[in-house]
Design a protein around this motif. Structure first.
Motif, mmCIF file in Angstrom:
data_model
loop_
_atom_site.group_PDB
_atom_site.id
_atom_site.type_symbol
_atom_site.label_atom_id
_atom_site.label_comp_id
_atom_site.label_asym_id
_atom_site.label_seq_id
_atom_site.Cartn_x
_atom_site.Cartn_y
_atom_site.Cartn_z
ATOM 1 N N LEU A 75 -58.187 -11.972 5.300
ATOM 2 C CA LEU A 75 -59.177 -11.688 4.282
ATOM 3 C C LEU A 75 -59.876 -12.651 4.257
ATOM 4 O O LEU A 75 -61.023 -12.946 3.271
ATOM 5 C CB LEU A 75 -58.459 -11.560 3.051
ATOM 6 C CG LEU A 75 -57.559 -10.458 2.742
ATOM 7 C CD1 LEU A 75 -56.365 -10.761 1.594
ATOM 8 C CD2 LEU A 75 -58.154 -9.243 2.783
ATOM 9 N N LYS A 81 -62.946 -5.323 -0.891
ATOM 10 C CA LYS A 81 -61.862 -5.680 -1.817
ATOM 11 C C LYS A 81 -60.835 -4.947 -1.587
ATOM 12 O O LYS A 81 -61.012 -3.824 -1.071
ATOM 13 C CB LYS A 81 -62.645 -5.573 -3.379
ATOM 14 C CG LYS A 81 -63.719 -6.802 -3.533
ATOM 15 C CD LYS A 81 -64.440 -6.464 -4.792
ATOM 16 C CE LYS A 81 -65.316 -5.448 -4.480
ATOM 17 N NZ LYS A 81 -66.637 -5.650 -3.577
ATOM 18 N N HIS A 98 -50.463 -10.619 -7.086
ATOM 19 C CA HIS A 98 -51.391 -11.269 -6.240
ATOM 20 C C HIS A 98 -52.674 -11.338 -6.101
ATOM 21 O O HIS A 98 -53.365 -10.329 -6.356
ATOM 22 C CB HIS A 98 -51.018 -9.843 -5.129
ATOM 23 C CG HIS A 98 -49.594 -9.555 -4.930
ATOM 24 N ND1 HIS A 98 -48.890 -10.123 -3.787
ATOM 25 C CD2 HIS A 98 -48.643 -8.683 -5.227
ATOM 26 C CE1 HIS A 98 -47.658 -9.814 -3.708
ATOM 27 N NE2 HIS A 98 -47.350 -8.944 -4.734
ATOM 28 N N GLU A 100 -55.133 -11.796 -4.091
ATOM 29 C CA GLU A 100 -55.714 -10.980 -2.851
ATOM 30 C C GLU A 100 -56.056 -9.552 -3.368
ATOM 31 O O GLU A 100 -57.070 -8.886 -3.122
ATOM 32 C CB GLU A 100 -55.053 -10.840 -1.845
ATOM 33 C CG GLU A 100 -54.330 -12.113 -1.125
ATOM 34 C CD GLU A 100 -52.869 -12.244 -1.411
ATOM 35 O OE1 GLU A 100 -52.219 -13.138 -0.883
ATOM 36 O OE2 GLU A 100 -52.602 -11.781 -2.691
#
Length: 292
Positions: A75, A81, A98, A100
């Motif tokens: 990432l 996204k 998370h 991320e």
């Protein structure tokens, strides 16, 4: 990561859905293979990847390794996204841990039959889950995406009309939903339905991002894409080669809108999509290792 602002959006958003494409496969796709595929998609330039789900492995066994896949994703060099699907409060609580993940998606069906079938909860119970998801997303700096499932009709005999669609859109927006995606789920949408349903919603809820998650046979993809685009839609869910379908809906799956068709159509309309076609081609080629 702060919640995404959706007011007055003008650019096209392409949501690639490898999770939806893979979730109904009976043959296990190894974790490393999933991650390799998603890493190619991350470099292709999509706005968002619907990459996995935090649901019961008994319900969707193919997605039981979402956490492990997430750990293998690169990432660092992508603007794309990540979105994860949840079906209950436990899934929400897991997903928000998370950093991320930017988006949590919840399938909210306006068909009582399908809501029970898909999430083992009633519409009333699911609305409570949506409220709790919105609160937790705000607390953890994420954005909720609510899928208005069976948004174009349903095969179960439950009452359906545009007034019901508008009612639930109004309720969900009043609860704080910033992004709604009208989901076809079983491929019953038509250009006429899309043209009838979308424009008044987009006009009335002009501070809400309203997209489409359509399923279709290959023969009707372009006409559905055209109807949504001409209705003012700027958020399109799709999957490479049109793979996928909801295994909770029916056994004979109706595939997703093919990403290639969406791209072709929008580029013909001179939309700037900012895609890397080299990595897009690599991802398309890699589908042969997953969908066999």
């Amino acid at each position: 990561m702060t919640p995404i602002k959706t007011e007055n959006y003008n650019s096209i958003k392409l949501i690639e859905c490898p999770r939806d494409a893979m979730q109904g496969l009976h043959n296990w796709v190894p974790t490393q293979t999933k991650a390799e595929y998603i890493n190619l998609l991350l470099k292709a330039g999509f706005d968002t990847l619907d990459f996995g789900s935090f649901v019961s492995p008994k319900a969707i066994p193919q997605m039981r390794d979402t956490r492990e896949v997430l750990e293998l994703l690169d990432l660092d060099n992508t603007q794309t996204k990540l979105l994860a699907i949840v079906a209950n409060l436990r899934g929400v609580e897991d997903a928000v841990q998370h950093p991320e993940i930017s988006y949590l998606g919840f399938p909210f069906s306006i068909s009582e039959t399908f809501q029970q079938r898909n999430t083992n909860s009633s519409i009333t119970q699911s609305l409570v889950t949506v409220e709790e998801m919105l609160n937790l997303c705000h607390k953890h700096h994420k954005t909720a995406v609510v899928y208005l499932s069976m948004g174009f009709g349903n095969p179960y005999g439950d009452e359906w009309n545009i007034e019901i669609v508008e009612k639930w859109t109004d309720i969900l927006v009043s609860k704080g939903a910033q992004i709604l995606s009208l989901a076809d789920t079983v491929g019953v949408s038509t250009p006429e339905k899309i043209t009838h349903i979308l424009p008044p919603l987009i006009k009335r809820f002009d501070r809400t991002e309203i997209g489409v998650h359509l399923h279709s046979t290959p023969q009707t993809r372009i006409e559905k894409i055209n109807a949504a685009y001409m209705a003012g839609c700027k958020r399109f869910d799709s999957a490479l080669k049109g793979y996928g379908g909801c295994p909770m809906a029916k056994d004979d799956l109706t595939g997703n809108i093919a990403t290639e068709d969406v791209i072709y159509y929008l580029e013909e309309k001179k939309e700037v999509l900012q895609l890397d076609h080299v990595y897009l081609s690599k991802a398309i080629a890699f589908t042969g290792q997953i969908f066999m």
